[in-house]
Design a protein around this motif. Structure first.
Motif, PDB file in Angstrom:
ATOM      1  N   LEU A   1       0.841  -1.194   0.000  1.00  0.00           N
ATOM      2  CA  LEU A   1       0.000   0.000   0.000  1.00  0.00           C
ATOM      3  C   LEU A   1       0.874   1.241   0.000  1.00  0.00           C
ATOM      4  O   LEU A   1       1.748   1.390   0.863  1.00  0.00           O
ATOM      5  N   GLY A   2       0.652   2.120  -0.957  1.00  0.00           N
ATOM      6  CA  GLY A   2       1.412   3.362  -1.045  1.00  0.00           C
ATOM      7  C   GLY A   2       0.788   4.471  -0.223  1.00  0.00           C
ATOM      8  O   GLY A   2      -0.023   4.222   0.673  1.00  0.00           O
ATOM      9  N   PHE A   3       1.146   5.710  -0.541  1.00  0.00           N
ATOM     10  CA  PHE A   3       0.642   6.857   0.217  1.00  0.00           C
ATOM     11  C   PHE A   3       0.561   8.077  -0.696  1.00  0.00           C
ATOM     12  O   PHE A   3       1.044   8.041  -1.836  1.00  0.00           O
TER      13      PHE A   3
ATOM     14  N   VAL B   1     -10.795  -2.887  -4.598  1.00  0.00           N
ATOM     15  CA  VAL B   1      -9.681  -3.716  -5.071  1.00  0.00           C
ATOM     16  C   VAL B   1      -8.667  -3.954  -3.953  1.00  0.00           C
ATOM     17  O   VAL B   1      -8.011  -5.007  -3.898  1.00  0.00           O
ATOM     18  N   LEU B   2      -8.571  -2.991  -3.028  1.00  0.00           N
ATOM     19  CA  LEU B   2      -7.524  -3.042  -2.007  1.00  0.00           C
ATOM     20  C   LEU B   2      -8.031  -3.423  -0.625  1.00  0.00           C
ATOM     21  O   LEU B   2      -7.233  -3.507   0.311  1.00  0.00           O
ATOM     22  N   VAL B   3      -9.332  -3.640  -0.481  1.00  0.00           N
ATOM     23  CA  VAL B   3      -9.882  -3.850   0.855  1.00  0.00           C
ATOM     24  C   VAL B   3      -9.326  -5.103   1.529  1.00  0.00           C
ATOM     25  O   VAL B   3      -9.112  -5.121   2.752  1.00  0.00           O
ATOM     26  N   SER B   4      -9.039  -6.140   0.768  1.00  0.00           N
ATOM     27  CA  SER B   4      -8.480  -7.358   1.369  1.00  0.00           C
ATOM     28  C   SER B   4      -7.079  -7.105   1.910  1.00  0.00           C
ATOM     29  O   SER B   4      -6.703  -7.641   2.965  1.00  0.00           O
ATOM     30  N   LYS B   5      -6.309  -6.301   1.194  1.00  0.00           N
ATOM     31  CA  LYS B   5      -4.958  -5.970   1.656  1.00  0.00           C
ATOM     32  C   LYS B   5      -5.023  -5.136   2.939  1.00  0.00           C
ATOM     33  O   LYS B   5      -4.217  -5.327   3.851  1.00  0.00           O
ATOM     34  N   VAL B   6      -5.968  -4.214   2.986  1.00  0.00           N
ATOM     35  CA  VAL B   6      -6.140  -3.388   4.186  1.00  0.00           C
ATOM     36  C   VAL B   6      -6.509  -4.271   5.373  1.00  0.00           C
ATOM     37  O   VAL B   6      -6.000  -4.084   6.492  1.00  0.00           O
ATOM     38  N   PHE B   7      -7.370  -5.255   5.150  1.00  0.00           N
ATOM     39  CA  PHE B   7      -7.803  -6.156   6.220  1.00  0.00           C
ATOM     40  C   PHE B   7      -6.608  -6.947   6.773  1.00  0.00           C
ATOM     41  O   PHE B   7      -6.440  -7.062   7.996  1.00  0.00           O
ATOM     42  N   ILE B   8      -5.758  -7.480   5.889  1.00  0.00           N
ATOM     43  CA  ILE B   8      -4.573  -8.226   6.332  1.00  0.00           C
ATOM     44  C   ILE B   8      -3.633  -7.304   7.096  1.00  0.00           C
ATOM     45  O   ILE B   8      -3.077  -7.685   8.138  1.00  0.00           O
ATOM     46  N   LEU B   9      -3.451  -6.091   6.581  1.00  0.00           N
ATOM     47  CA  LEU B   9      -2.569  -5.137   7.247  1.00  0.00           C
ATOM     48  C   LEU B   9      -3.074  -4.824   8.653  1.00  0.00           C
ATOM     49  O   LEU B   9      -2.280  -4.719   9.603  1.00  0.00           O
ATOM     50  N   LEU B  10      -4.382  -4.668   8.819  1.00  0.00           N
ATOM     51  CA  LEU B  10      -4.945  -4.390  10.138  1.00  0.00           C
ATOM     52  C   LEU B  10      -4.716  -5.554  11.095  1.00  0.00           C
ATOM     53  O   LEU B  10      -4.398  -5.345  12.280  1.00  0.00           O
TER      54      LEU B  10
END
Length: 517
Positions: free
Chosen positions: A357-359, A384-393
């Protein structure tokens, strides 16, 4: 440890200025953030101008923090009123010497872009030396002053007093150091670039990201992370990508922005900044909350609640990794090395789960704020990115618990002679005797690196004995004494309080027995 505690005491103001610089950057990034503006519409010319001023001011404070430390350390040299002026002039001589003699064939990122000078057909460029040049000049100037002060015959010549001789030696020697750096630094940069190129060859390998994480944090501590970020975030080491229109994007940050704008499936872009989300939003707050629980002095704890909340908010919005890392290094080196390993491991874990995830980048590396909570909240709306956000959390929550637990463990068990229980007990006994014994202690409490004690008889305080136990500074107050000892403060006061309870319990029993008799 005592030397680090001394440096911590001397660098209180520079550390506060570093936090203030982070605060300015955090506020400055809120205004132009695209996710904020999608709701609040803060992109007016006046507000954007204010944002640029805040970002530039904060960036300058962060960039020149090592110079502030250099000046502050020199100012603490006793009985040397001119050493700061000499140090600054010597450092300028070092820079001029490097500027004139450094080759111009190294990668552009290794030079300070604002200091490129052209004289005719000749171009002069100055290398970024980070803290290394300042450390070299600081140690040299400090040594010159100490050596010349010991030699009483050094200024027998009428036209050269002692202070002039010191300054001349310092300037000439610093120029020579500059020459040595000019010839040796290119080899060091070549080695660094070999490491960076090795990492970039296999960026999908978690171990490459592990190495990147360690290298980045070490270079940040050395004030050389701009080189790393320039090459990975904005140049070819961070990769290249071309959209359907044939437009090319170079560098991890640019690829992230390009793919996000094209609303394509972002894969891999942001891998060099995704760990910041975990560090800023979870790890740093966990560390700050954990150390706040070790402050047993109620007055200090109440006074610092606002600062704690502010530090956590700044970490989440703009990032405070560098101030926190310096705080760790000076007060608890074991925690710093744990943090260094943990950061590298987080990069590797996120890479293993393909979380990248960038910024929102605004064009200035000095005031970049990767891993802020505003960007994370905005990204979470992207399906598209919600799964990555979930793993990051999930990773973040685990990291929060690990950081909090290990920090608490360190201050409870590891801060004082972890390898020797006998020696630990003896040190606490000796420290107690330095305070005049358990019977002389009225109350004892602690902050992060200091012990606050009230004594029944102040005359029984043994200053020499306390210094032997690692106390670097003793300040007398109306309430009692404040003893600077470093990270063992919490363990020592906890043990003394336990001994005081035992002593008072025994004393009460003896009184009861005497009364009954």
């Amino acid at each position: 440890m005592n030397r680090l505690q001394t440096y911590y005491e001397q660098l209180q103001l520079p550390l506060k200025s570093l936090f203030f610089g982070s605060l300015l950057v955090a506020i400055g990034t809120i205004i132009p953030n695209p996710y904020v503006n999608s709701v609040l519409k803060l992109d007016s010319p006046i507000l954007l101008s204010i944002s640029r001023v805040l970002l530039m001011s904060g960036g300058i404070i962060l960039a020149y923090f090592p110079l502030y430390v250099f000046i502050k350390l020199l100012s603490h040299e006793k009985n040397e009123p001119n050493i700061v002026v000499t140090g600054i002039i010597s450092y300028l001589a070092f820079l001029v010497s490097m500027l004139l003699l450094s080759p111009t064939t190294s990668p552009t990122a290794t030079y300070i872009s604002a200091l490129v000078i052209k004289l005719g057909d000749k171009q002069y460029m100055l290398y970024r030396t980070g803290i290394f040049g300042l450390i070299a000049i600081y140690l040299f100037v400090k040594n010159i002053y100490r050596k010349t002060s010991e030699k009483r015959h050094i200024s027998n010549v009428s036209f050269a007093d002692r202070e002039t001789v010191k300054m001349v030696f310092a300037i000439v020697g610093s120029s020579v150091i500059g020459m040595l750096f000019a010839f040796g630094w290119p080899y060091f940069m070549e080695m660094m670039y070999s490491i960076m190129e090795f990492i970039s060859q296999d960026v999908n390998n978690p171990m490459s990201l592990f190495a990147y994480g360690a290298l980045e944090r070490l270079m940040a501590l050395a004030n050389l992370d701009v080189i790393l970020h320039q090459e990975f975030w904005l140049n070819t080491l961070g990769g290249t990508w071309m959209n359907l229109a044939g437009q090319s994007f170079v560098g991890d940050v640019n690829i992230w922005a390009g793919q996000l704008k094209e609303t394509v499936n972002v894969f891999g872009a942001g891998r060099f900044t995704s760990a910041y989300y975990v560090m800023n939003i979870f790890a740093v707050p966990a560390y700050l909350i954990a150390i706040s629980t070790t402050i047993s002095n109620k007055r200090a704890r109440n006074r610092n609640i606002g600062l704690l909340i502010a530090a956590i908010l700044v970490s989440m919005v703009g990032g405070t990794l560098l101030p926190i890392e310096i705080l760790m290094l000076l007060t608890s080196p074991t925690l710093y090395f744990f943090h260094l390993f943990a950061t590298s491991f987080i990069y590797a874990i996120l890479s293993g789960f393909s979380v990248a995830l960038g910024f929102s980048f605004f064009g200035n590396l000095l005031s970049a704020t990767p891993g802020n909570i505003i960007d994370l909240m905005g990204i979470s709306y992207n399906t598209v990115l919600v799964s990555k956000v979930f793993i990051l959390l999930l990773v973040g929550i685990i990291v929060f618990l690990v950081y909090f637990s290990f920090t608490r463990l360190y201050f409870n068990k590891l801060a004082l002679d972890v390898l020797s229980i006998t020696n630990k007990q003896q040190r606490i006994e000796d420290f107690t005797e330095g305070l005049g014994g358990v019977s002389n202690i009225e109350t004892v409490s602690s902050t992060l690196t200091r012990i606050h004690v009230e004594l029944r008889d102040r005359e029984d305080l043994n200053i020499a004995a306390l210094h032997r136990q690692g106390v670097t500074r003793i300040v007398e107050t109306r309430q009692g004494f404040v003893l600077s000892i470093g990270s063992p403060a919490y363990m020592i006061q906890k043990a003394i309080n336990k001994n005081m309870k035992t002593y008072r319990a025994i004393h009460d029993v003896e009184e009861v027995e005497e009364n009954e008799g």
